[in-house]
Design an enzyme around this catalytic site. Structure first.
Site, PDB file in Angstrom:
ATOM      1  CG  ASP A   1      -1.480   1.428   1.162  1.00 47.60           C
ATOM      2  OD1 ASP A   1      -1.895   2.294   0.663  1.00 47.60           O
ATOM      3  OD2 ASP A   1      -2.274   1.381   2.157  1.00 47.60           O
TER       4      ASP A   1
ATOM      5  CE  LYS B   1      -1.872   7.354  -3.519  1.00 52.28           C
ATOM      6  NZ  LYS B   1      -2.398   6.306  -2.403  1.00 52.28           N
TER       7      LYS B   1
ATOM      8  CD  GLU C   1      -4.732   3.764  -2.738  1.00 50.45           C
ATOM      9  OE1 GLU C   1      -5.486   4.265  -2.252  1.00 50.45           O
ATOM     10  OE2 GLU C   1      -3.452   3.558  -3.079  1.00 50.45           O
TER      11      GLU C   1
ATOM     12  CG  ASP D   1      -9.487   4.583   0.956  1.00 51.21           C
ATOM     13  OD1 ASP D   1      -9.363   5.086   1.507  1.00 51.21           O
ATOM     14  OD2 ASP D   1      -8.999   3.385  -0.024  1.00 51.21           O
TER      15      ASP D   1
HETATM   16  N1  LIG Z   1      -7.225  10.110  14.923  1.00 50.63           N
HETATM   17  C1  LIG Z   1      -7.259  10.490  13.803  1.00 50.63           C
HETATM   18  N2  LIG Z   1      -7.553  11.604  13.174  1.00 50.63           N
HETATM   19  C2  LIG Z   1      -8.468  11.709  12.326  1.00 50.63           C
HETATM   20  N3  LIG Z   1      -7.298  12.004  11.482  1.00 50.63           N
HETATM   21  C3  LIG Z   1      -7.007  10.934  11.668  1.00 50.63           C
HETATM   22  C4  LIG Z   1      -6.412  10.405  12.311  1.00 50.63           C
HETATM   23  N4  LIG Z   1      -5.171  10.065  12.831  1.00 50.63           N
HETATM   24  C5  LIG Z   1      -4.682   9.616  10.921  1.00 50.63           C
HETATM   25  N5  LIG Z   1      -6.343  10.134  10.436  1.00 50.63           N
HETATM   26  C6  LIG Z   1      -5.290  11.443   9.253  1.00 50.63           C
HETATM   27  O1  LIG Z   1      -5.848  10.278   8.432  1.00 50.63           O
HETATM   28  C7  LIG Z   1      -4.510  10.431   7.136  1.00 50.63           C
HETATM   29  C8  LIG Z   1      -4.103   9.440   6.521  1.00 50.63           C
HETATM   30  O2  LIG Z   1      -4.483   8.229   6.515  1.00 50.63           O
HETATM   31  P1  LIG Z   1      -4.648   7.032   5.376  1.00 50.63           P
HETATM   32  O3  LIG Z   1      -2.561   6.700   6.628  1.00 50.63           O
HETATM   33  O4  LIG Z   1      -4.835   6.298   4.962  1.00 50.63           O
HETATM   34  O5  LIG Z   1      -3.657   8.028   4.392  1.00 50.63           O
HETATM   35  P2  LIG Z   1      -2.838   7.091   2.702  1.00 50.63           P
HETATM   36  O6  LIG Z   1      -2.977   5.740   2.818  1.00 50.63           O
HETATM   37  O7  LIG Z   1      -1.527   6.752   3.571  1.00 50.63           O
HETATM   38  O8  LIG Z   1      -2.806   7.814   1.877  1.00 50.63           O
HETATM   39  P3  LIG Z   1      -4.133   7.253   0.806  1.00 50.63           P
HETATM   40  O9  LIG Z   1      -4.516   6.213   0.686  1.00 50.63           O
HETATM   41  O10 LIG Z   1      -4.810   8.499   0.228  1.00 50.63           O
HETATM   42  O11 LIG Z   1      -2.733   7.511  -0.351  1.00 50.63           O
HETATM   43  C9  LIG Z   1      -4.304  11.222   7.812  1.00 50.63           C
HETATM   44  O12 LIG Z   1      -4.287  13.403   6.767  1.00 50.63           O
HETATM   45  C10 LIG Z   1      -4.363  11.574   8.989  1.00 50.63           C
HETATM   46  O13 LIG Z   1      -4.152  13.264   9.491  1.00 50.63           O
HETATM   47 MG   LIG Z   2      -4.603   4.655   1.961  1.00 47.70          MG
END
Ligand SMILES: Nc1ncnc2c1ncn2[C@@H]1O[C@H](COP(=O)(O)OP(=O)(O)OP(=O)(O)O)[C@@H](O)[C@H]1O
Ligand SMILES: [Mg+2]
Lengths: 627, 177
Positions: A25, A87, A188, A210
């Site tokens: 991922d 990304k 995803e 998502d």
């Molecule tokens: N407790 C929380 N409350 C609000 N937002 C949160 C919390 N925990 C994580 N996030 C937010 O979730 C986001 C990251 O999520 P995730 O790891 O699913 O994204 P990613 O998979 O890296 O991104 P993408 O799928 O868009 O490429 C960040 O913006 C983070 O600030």
């Molecule tokens: Mg993601």
């Protein structure tokens, strides 16, 4: 056995060995690698036992590259050379990234995709993403190969379902650059659905919502006995948690009169904004201090009400795609059996509330929103690597955006509509509009809008050598093909003249194939290794794989489906390839692989026909005649 | 070697060549065949098998898409009987049908202007009723050698309604956005 002789040293090709493949991922905020081991999917942790690798890359002047937690920890020290959320720049031009709000980077315009200026030189988002993937690959090698589990055959890399062709192509190139064999690009939300569906033994119609750090997807799927059929998908590949951070930062800048343009201050402000956003998920208000580079300190405050009010428009932007996807799937909200929440940003209470309101039911949050995508990708990777599980999984996915051609007057004519199940091919006929016209300009676009200028341009090419005819007499057939990765190729030919003028393009984001080759050559992981040696190694692996596949097919069906002379021809082509693969000429190996493929065509077709016939056995055949 | 393209879409799924279709049987056959031919099953196979899998899976998707949709299925059956629906070239439609179309289009325009989503939803359901009526007619035409060719005009009418539906959906989308 010819097979073992051409294998790389240390590489085993015993046919029944467990073949290791990983799911990756590659997230905006966090990246993960997972694999199926002893029957269960698990995230592979790094040496500090951490599952998540922050998607942050820091470049140093001496050429060192640091990725992950350390880079993230130092992002405020050296913001211009510490790239977060790369990304969001994949396959995007400078005009696109300007819409993300203030960012502490020096962007450079380049054909197709932006570049970032760093102390270590100008980097493309593909280069930067490849650094993240290299670390994940090392992590996988270490976790898997250490305890002689077998060999790493490849990876499934996830992409947002709403990624367009340029963004997908860029992701695949980054993986190649990191030395990964890409088994498949997987959407995803579909990956999440696999993990969810198999975990809960679910059947029915599900929506996967998502919202990650940088992208938003909604997919509607039907789950039935191991088949995951995507009915429709929609989204916004430029909407995620980062935009909520930007909204908070803009609010503080405005209300507190923060005018500093120092890049470190900009990064710190964004970091405080993210912390505030996350804190407000469990608290009703939050406070912190912002230390500016000139020594001044500012108190930052935010209440949940304020935050929800200032970001309501962003939440609303997720609902529109949901409605569109439902309409495309021809479903009402009542017909959806469950809404699965994925992505860290779905933790925000106002997102949860908005989704619950729209669907009239509480969304499902019983999955770890950070890990499901990687776990689903690992399950798919395991199936693709040939380790059949009892579940016998089948994914039927779709293209997110319509593909079309420019016609007279700058109009976009759709050739393949969005939400078509892949693989898909469709042809469209055109004709000349001038007497004696011998060339035709073909412009391939992606998007839903009527005007070409509102769609994304994927490729332009000319079909030349059309024999001169009166206007309207020529028949130009333009063929669009989308493969199982969702990647497009286009070909055009004139059909009346018999003169086969044919052009074939794989659209990309402006990087030509030789540019990619040059990047591959100069990439760190292959430093010191020249391109020919690499090509030779790749062709040898391909030769071994092909021989192994054909021999397995012969063992299984050779006696039944082949005449003696046919079998002999195949066996001699195998032996020939085995011999040539011992040599040093990668082109000759490639040709020998093609020859083997050619002599096995009929055999392959018979095998396929028979398996289809077996699958449909028991259906009455007598009443299928044309009435 | 190519797939046996002489098989029509119905035969591909071992279904009777007729307009009325057993949808659950179609869905099931589609999944069963895709399970065998989908490129995901051939990630480790030889190049020949991979190419063949891509061709098969593409063809199976096309067949399923055609048979699933009552309009595409009707058009396809006419084609199997050698009857071209001439949807691009033949624009001569009965006057009463054209008048009804004009009225509907005006109603869509009006609802767009007044941002009346309820009216748009109502138009969608009216359009659906008319489609249902035409599908019943098409079924009887396709089942009867004597009037089969009349199915051409029914298909053309249904194509008009499909376009109208796209326009209404667009309008609704714009109101939501
Ligand atoms: N407790 C929380 N409350 C609000 N937002 C949160 C919390 N925990 C994580 N996030 C937010 O979730 C986001 C990251 O999520 P995730 O790891 O699913 O994204 P990613 O998979 O890296 O991104 P993408 O799928 O868009 O490429 C960040 O913006 C983070 O600030
Ligand atoms: Mg993601």
């Amino acid at each position: 056995m010819a097979l073992l002789q051409i294998a790389e040293p240390g590489e085993s090709t015993a046919p029944h060995q467990h073949r290791l493949a990983v799911g990756i991922d590659l997230g905006t905020t966090n990246s993960l690698v997972a694999a199926v081991r002893s029957g269960t999917a698990e995230v592979l942790r790094d040496q500090d036992n951490q599952p998540l690798l922050p998607s942050v890359v820091r470049y140093f002047a001496d050429g060192r590259v640091v990725v992950g937690h350390d880079a993230k920890a130092s992002q405020a020290e050296d913001p211009q050379n510490t790239i977060v959320s790369v990304k969001r720049f994949m396959g995007r031009g400078i005009a696109d990234v300007a819409k993300y709000g203030a960012l502490p980077y020096q962007f450079e315009d380049a054909s197709g995709m932006v570049r970032l200026k760093t102390v270590a030189g100008t980097k493309s988002p593909v280069d930067i993403s490849a650094e993240i993937l290299k670390v994940l690959k090392q992590q996988a090698d270490k976790a898997l190969l250490g305890n002689d589990d077998g060999e790493l055959v490849g990876a499934v890399i996830t992409v947002p379902a709403y990624f367009d062709d340029a963004q997908r192509q860029a992701t695949k190139d980054a993986a190649r650059l990191a030395g990964l064999n890409v088994l498949r690009l997987l959407n995803e939300p579909t990956a999440a659905a696999i993990a969810y569906g198999l975990d809960n033994r679910s059947e029915g119609t599900f929506a996967v919502f998502d919202l990650g750090g940088g992208t938003f997807d909604i997919s509607i799927l039907r789950l039935s006995r191991g088949v995951f059929e995507v009915l429709a998908t929609n989204g916004d590949s430029a909407l995620g948690g980062d935009d909520f951070d930007q909204a908070i930062a803009a609010h503080w800048r405005r209300t507190l009169g923060i005018a500093s343009t120092d890049q470190r201050d900009l990064r710190r402000l964004l970091m405080r904004a993210r912390e505030a956003k996350e804190a407000l998920t469990s608290n009703s208000s939050t406070e912190s201090d912002l230390a500016l580079s000139l020594g001044q300190s500012i108190k930052l405050k935010l209440s949940r009400e304020e935050f929800h009010a200032m970001t309501d428009a962003l939440v609303q932007r997720t609902l529109q795609p949901v409605k569109k996807a439902l309409r495309d799937a021809k479903l009402s909200v009542e017909e959806v059996d469950g809404v699965v929440m994925v992505g860290g940003a779905t933790r925000m209470p106002h997102v949860q509330a908005a989704v619950a309101k729209l669907f009239g039911r509480e969304p499902l949050n019983n999955l770890d929103p950070d890990k499901v995508v990687a776990l689903g990708a690992a399950i798919q990777a395991n199936t693709l690597a040939g380790n059949r599980s009892g579940d016998d999984l089948l994914l039927l996915d779709v293209i997110p955006l319509s593909l079309g051609l420019e016609t007279m007057g700058g109009l976009a004519e759709k050739v393949i509509p969005r939400n078509s199940t892949i693989p898909v091919a469709r042809a469209q006929e055109f004709t000349t509009y001038k007497d004696g016209q011998t060339a035709m300009a073909i412009h391939v676009v992606q998007g839903e809008r009527e005007l070409v200028k509102d769609c994304r341009s994927l490729a332009r090419f000319d079909l030349r050598g059309i024999p001169p005819m009166v206007a309207g007499a020529a028949r130009i057939q333009v063929m669009f093909q989308v493969d199982a990765d969702g990647l497009l190729s286009v070909s055009a030919r004139e059909t009346t003249s018999g003169v086969e003028t044919r052009v074939e393009v794989k659209p990309s984001y402006g990087l030509a194939d030789d540019e990619i080759a040059a990047m591959l050559k100069s990439s760190v992981s292959h430093a010191g290794e020249d391109a020919a040696a690499r090509a030779l190694a790749e062709e040898r692996v391909e030769a071994a794989r092909t021989i192994e596949a054909v021999e397995a097919a012969l063992r299984k069906d050779g006696d039944e489906l082949l005449a003696t002379d046919e079998r002999a021809a195949i066996e001699s082509a195998i032996a020939e390839l085995g011999e040539i693969a011992k040599g040093e000429q990668h082109r000759e190996i490639k040709d020998a692989i093609a020859r083997l493929a050619h002599v096995t065509e009929n055999f392959a077709a018979r095998r396929m026909d028979r398996s289809v016939a077996n699958a449909l056995r028991g259906r009455k055949l007598d009443d299928v005649k044309l009435s | 070697m190519q797939i046996d393209f002489s098989k029509n879409h119905f035969e591909l799924f071992h279904l009777p060549v007729a307009y009325p279709i057993d949808l659950p049987a179609l869905e099931q056959a589609y999944r069963e065949v895709q399970r065998e031919v989908h490129p995901d099953r051939f990630a480790n196979s030889s190049g020949a098998e991979q190419r063949l899998a891509a061709q098969w899976a593409t063809q199976v998707n096309e067949a399923y898409r055609t048979l699933k949709s009552p309009l595409a299925r009707g058009r396809y059956l006419l084609k199997l009987h050698g009857i071209d629906t001439e949807e691009e070239s033949n624009t001569a439609m009965p006057v009463d049908f054209l008048i009804q179309q004009m009225e509907w289009r005006e109603a869509v325009e009006g609802a767009k202007q007044s941002k009346d989503e309820v009216a748009l939803e109502r138009l969608t359901s009216q359009k659906r009723d008319e489609e249902k009526r035409l599908f019943v007619l098409l079924a009887s035409q396709l089942g009867d050698d004597a009037v089969r060719a009349d199915g051409r005009e029914t298909v053309r009418k249904l194509r008009f309604l499909e376009k109208l539906g796209e326009e209404i959906d667009d309008a609704i989308e714009r109101l939501e956005g």
